[in-house]
Design an enzyme around this catalytic site. Structure first.
Site, PDB file in Angstrom:
ATOM      1  CB  SER A 143      -4.011  -0.464  -3.470  1.00 38.20           C
ATOM      2  OG  SER A 143      -4.056  -1.861  -3.235  1.00 38.20           O
ATOM      3  CE  LYS A 152       3.458  -4.258  -2.165  1.00 37.05           C
ATOM      4  NZ  LYS A 152       3.696  -2.801  -2.177  1.00 37.05           N
ATOM      5  CD  GLU A 211       5.176   1.969  -2.310  1.00 39.98           C
ATOM      6  OE1 GLU A 211       5.644   3.098  -2.571  1.00 39.98           O
ATOM      7  OE2 GLU A 211       3.970   1.701  -2.390  1.00 39.98           O
ATOM      8  CD  GLU A 245       2.871  -0.159  -8.831  1.00 39.72           C
ATOM      9  OE1 GLU A 245       3.025  -0.604  -7.681  1.00 39.72           O
ATOM     10  OE2 GLU A 245       1.949   0.608  -9.168  1.00 39.72           O
TER      11      GLU A 245
HETATM   12  O1  KIV Z   1      -1.004  -1.817  -2.793  1.00 36.80           O
HETATM   13  C1  KIV Z   1      -1.077  -2.715  -3.657  1.00 36.80           C
HETATM   14  O2  KIV Z   1      -2.110  -3.369  -3.840  1.00 36.80           O
HETATM   15  C2  KIV Z   1       0.112  -2.974  -4.437  1.00 36.80           C
HETATM   16  C3  KIV Z   1      -0.038  -3.830  -5.634  1.00 36.80           C
HETATM   17  C4  KIV Z   1      -0.879  -3.217  -6.678  1.00 36.80           C
HETATM   18  C5  KIV Z   1       1.264  -4.292  -6.123  1.00 36.80           C
HETATM   19  O3  KIV Z   1       1.157  -2.504  -4.101  1.00 36.80           O
END
Ligand code: KIV
Length: 284
Positions: free
Chosen positions: A47, A115, A117, A184
């Site tokens: 993000s 992380k 997706e 999410e």
């Molecule tokens: O990119 C991000 O900050 C996220 C969170 C909002 C979970 O994936």
């Protein structure tokens, strides 16, 4: 945080029924502030492409940029559990690429987990990265990197059939080695079921109160974001207005000559200005 938070601490929090507090954060200065609180986990989310760079999706986040900002966050918060977000096309191309890029976050940025997706199509990637010795958080539910395929985001698993699919997917992720889940935009009831069924810490991003922990973007928490936020976002500050007020005050003092005053200026050593004037006179 005085001692480094590890994956073992997160499992312990889950088993003690204590909540994990997580934020998405993108820079050294803010991470340093986070490190002075009880927040246990920072995600350096893709993000950042929106929040830091101003794009309208997460897709333009690049590996080098993510590695750089993750390392900056690590310097600001040496003891908080640090998760790095694998950006678009950093893991989809092949298992080898996924391991190489995940490894960069660990080796170059000090991340403790990556992380990803993930859909059914990424189970092998979760397994490969985990088998390489890197802790993986599987991000399921709404997948912002799929914006091109879905057009706009809407809540996930709101019917029993969709919920069954998500529960199965969550279990498959864990079988493949995921050591944490991020849900999410999932219906609250399903997030709670997944959290109860799964051994690993489950973090909610807009998936209700029943998960082991919660995550929000720090700019939203602080009230810095000006764009409209999703329903699940809550602000706990008004840095937006505070920032505008501070800048207005600065601008006024500069315009009126009040800033900088003697307190904020450097000066020559005693007697040196007279000496300089004498030298200048001689020179002319
Ligand atoms: O990119 C991000 O900050 C996220 C969170 C909002 C979970 O994936």
């Amino acid at each position: 945080m005085n001692t480094k938070v590890t994956i073992a601490d997160l499992y312990k929090l889950k088993h003690q029924n204590r909540k994990i507090v997580a934020v998405s954060c993108y820079d050294y200065t803010t991470a340093k502030l986070v490190s002075q609180t009880d927040v246990q986990m920072i995600l350096v989310g893709d993000s950042a492409a929106q929040i830091v760079l101003g794009f309208d999706s997460t897709l333009p986040a690049k590996m080098d940029f993510m590695v750089t900002i993750t390392a900056a966050v690590r310097r600001g918060a040496p003891n908080i559990f640090l998760v790095a977000d694998m950006p678009f096309l950093s893991y989809q191309l092949s298992d080898v690429e996924a391991i190489r890029n995940a490894g960069r976050f660990v080796a170059e940025s000090g991340a403790q987990m990556v992380k990803i997706e993930a859909t059914q199509a990424h189970l092998n990637i979760i397994k490969s990265v985990s088998d390489a010795g890197i802790a993986v958080m599987a991000h399921i539910g709404i997948l912002p990197q799929n914006i091109g395929k879905i057009g706009r985001f809407k809540a996930v698993a709101t019917t029993a059939d969709m919920a069954m699919e998500l529960i199965t997917l969550a279990e498959q992720m864990i079988e493949c080695g995921a050591q944490s889940l991020l849900l999410e935009g999932t219906a609250t009831e399903i997030a709670e079921i997944i959290t109860k069924r799964c051994e690993v810490p489950v973090i909610s991003c807009g998936s209700g109160p029943g998960c082991d922990g919660q995550i929000l973007v720090i700019n939203d928490i602080l009230g810095l974001t000006q764009e409209p936020s999703p329903k699940f976002v809550k602000s706990y500050g008004n840095l937006n207005q505070n920032t505008i007020d501070a800048l207005d005050a600065y601008s006024k003092e500069v315009s009126t000559g009040q800033f900088p005053n003697a307190e904020h200026s450097y000066h020559m050593k005693p007697g040196e200005i007279e000496h300089l004037h004498a030298l200048l006179k001689k020179k002319s």
